[in-house]
Design an enzyme around this catalytic site. Structure first.
Site: not given
Ligand SMILES: O=C(O)C(=O)C[C@]1(C(=O)O)C=C[C@@H](O)C=C1
Length: 428
Positions: A306, A304
Site C-alpha cells: 500500500f 499487498t
C-alpha cells in the site's frame, strides 16, 4: 465478471468538489468511522454515525473556504495532466523534491550538486485540527485497506471511502490528512486504477506499507459449501484465490464488488444464503458471517503493498533505506526505455518495480512509411520505483539523465521503505 455494489461509505466527490460551495455540506454521504480493530486502532470505540456526520459537515464547510486557496495555489483545476514546461521539458512544476542539475549525465559527476534548501512545504505537517490523523481508505470496515491504514498510522481515524478516487479527493479537500491505497499484490499484480489516479491527482507518496493478506471464505451462519452458487469479492481477492476456489470444488460464479469487506456486508444485509464472500476474518466478525474456509489465498506469502499519500512530500533522508517513485513518458515511446533505465544501472541503483500504463492524453503515435504504410504505436506512461533517496546525489543525477531522454517526468515521492520483519500470512 458482473459488478455489483454493496452499500458504500464516503461517496464520490468528483462532481461534489465544485458544488461544495453551493450545496449544504451535511448532504455528504458518509459512514461512521470505525475504530474497533483492537490491533490497529487500540483506542477502541467507533464514533456513531450522527457524530461523524456532524464532524464531516464542519470539515466540509472548512473545505469550502479552503477550496479557493487550494485552487489559487495550484493555479489550475488540479488535473495532473496539466503540466508546465520546465527546462524545455513538460514537467510537473511542484513535485520535484530537489532541483535537477542538467548536463551532468556523464555518470562521473555525482557530487557537489546544489540542493534546494528545505522549506516549510517540505514538511509533512501534523493535522491542524488538533485531533487524530484522519486516514482515507477504499472500502468499508474490515477491508484490508483499513488494516493497512492502521498499520501505517497506528491510532488513526480510518475514513472509509467507496472509491479510490474519493480517497484521493478526501485528502485534497482536507476531509482526511492521508490516504492509504493498494498499489500491487504479490499474486494479483498491480492495482492499475491507483497508478492512473496518482498521475491525475497531486498527492505525494510519503510511505509504503506491506500487509500480509489472509483470505477467508465467508457465508451466513448455517450455510454449507454445497449451497454456494456464487462467490463475490474485490477482483484482486478473486484473483488471489483463483486456484484454491477451484480446488475447493465450488461450482460457483465469481462476481466482482468494490471491496472484500463490502462483499461480506452485502451478504449479511441481504441475507444471501447462496452467496459466499472472500474477505478477512475481521469482516466475518463485523458482519456476523461464519468462516467456511480459512487461508484460501493461492500462496501463503500473499502480500499487498500500500502507498501512503499526503498533500505535502516528506523530506528525503539518507539515514535509512528509501525508495523513490517516478513516472515518465517519451514521444518516441518504448525505444528510449533502455536508455532511461541505464541511468539507474550505471549508478547501481536497484529498480524495484516497473509498470506501464496507456498514455491517456496521447494514446497512439502514427509513423508513416511511404513504402509500407502506417505503423500505429501505442504510447505509454512508465512508472518506476527505485531504491534510493532523492537526498542522494546519485539519485539526483540519475533523474537529471532520465530527464534528458524524456518528455515528461514527475517524482511521485521519495519515502522510507517498509523494512518490517517478514511476517507472511498465517499457514492453514
Ligand atoms: O477489498 C479490500 O479489502 C481491499 O482493501 C482492497 C484490496 C486491493 O485493492 O487489492 C487490498 C488488499 C487485497 O489485496 C485485496 C483487495
Amino acid at each position: 465478471m458482473q459488478a455489483i455494489s454493496p452499500p458504500s461509505p464516503l461517496k464520490s466527490l468528483v462532481s461534489t468538489r465544485r458544488r461544495l460551495a453551493r450545496v449544504s455540506p451535511n448532504k455528504l454521504h458518509v459512514h461512521c468511522i470505525y475504530r474497533s480493530d483492537p490491533v490497529h486502532f487500540p483506542n477502541g470505540v467507533g464514533s456513531n454515525r450522527a457524530d461523524w456526520q456532524s464532524s464531516c459537515a464542519i470539515l466540509a464547510s472548512k473545505v469550502v473556504s479552503q477550496e479557493q486557496s487550494i485552487d489559487k495555489s495550484n493555479g489550475n483545476s488540479g488535473d495532473a495532466d496539466h503540466v508546465a514546461a520546465v527546462n524545455g521539458h513538460k514537467t510537473s512544476i511542484d513535485l520535484s523534491l530537489v532541483p535537477l542539475n542538467k548536463g551532468s549525465n556523464d555518470g562521473n559527476s555525482d557530487n557537489n550538486k546544489p540542493i534546494k534548501s528545505l522549506s516549510i512545504t517540505d514538511l509533512s505537517p501534523a493535522p491542524m485540527h488538533g485531533s487524530q490523523l484522519r486516514v482515507a481508505y477504499q472500502g468499508v470496515p474490515g477491508a484490508y485497506s483499513e488494516a493497512a491504514a492502521g498499520k501505517a498510522y497506528p491510532n488513526c481515524e480510518a475514513i472509509p471511502c467507496d472509491q479510490f478516487e474519493v480517497a484521493f479527493q478526501a485528502v485534497e479537500l482536507w476531509i482526511a490528512d492521508r490516504a492509504v491505497l493498494p498499489a500491487e499484490n504479490s499474486l494479483g499484480g498491480s492495482i492499475h486504477r491507483n497508478y492512473d489516479l496518482l498521475l491525475r491527482h497531486r498527492l505525494h507518496i510519503v510511505g509504503e506499507v506491506q500487509l500480509p493478506v489472509h483470505h477467508c471464505l465467508l457465508a451466513l451462519p448455517g450455510v454449507r459449501k454445497e449451497y454456494i452458487t456464487r462467490v463475490i469479492s474485490h477482483p484482486q481477492a478473486l484473483a488471489q484465490c483463483e486456484l484454491t476456489l477451484t480446488k475447493l470444488g465450488l461450482h460457483a460464479a465469481r462476481e466482482a464488488v468494490d471491496d472484500t469487506a463490502g462483499a461480506a456486508e452485502y451478504i449479511a444485509s441481504n441475507n444471501l444464503r447462496n452467496t459466499a464472500a472472500i474477505a478477512s476474518a475481521r469482516a466475518a466478525e463485523l458482519y456476523g458471517l461464519q468462516i467456511l474456509a480459512d487461508g484460501i489465498q493461492d500462496d501463503s506469502s500473499n502480500v499487498t503493498r500500500f502507498l501512503m499519500l499526503a498533500r505535502e512530500p516528506i523530506i528525503p533522508r539518507t539515514d535509512r533505506p528509501f525508495k523513490t517513485s517516478i513516472v515518465f513518458a517519451h514521444e518516441k515511446g518504448t525505444s528510449v526505455l533502455f536508455k532511461v533505465l541505464s541511468a539507474f544501472a550505471f549508478r547501481n541503483i536497484n529498480l524495484t518495480k516497473i509498470e506501464s500504463r496507456p498514455h491517456r492524453s496521447c494514446p497512439i503515435r502514427l509513423v508513416d512509411d511511404a513504402t509500407v504504410g502506417t505503423a500505429k504505436h501505442f504510447e505509454y506512461m512508465f512508472y518506476v520505483d527505485f531504491e534510493a533517496s532523492m537526498a542522494e546525489v546519485r539519485a539526483q543525477n540519475a533523474l537529471a539523465e532520465v530527464q534528458e531522454f524524456t518528455s515528461f517526468l514527475r517524482v511521485l515521492g521519495s519515502y522510507p521503505m517498509d523494512m518490517t520483519p517478514w511476517c507472511p500470512s498465517r499457514e492453514d
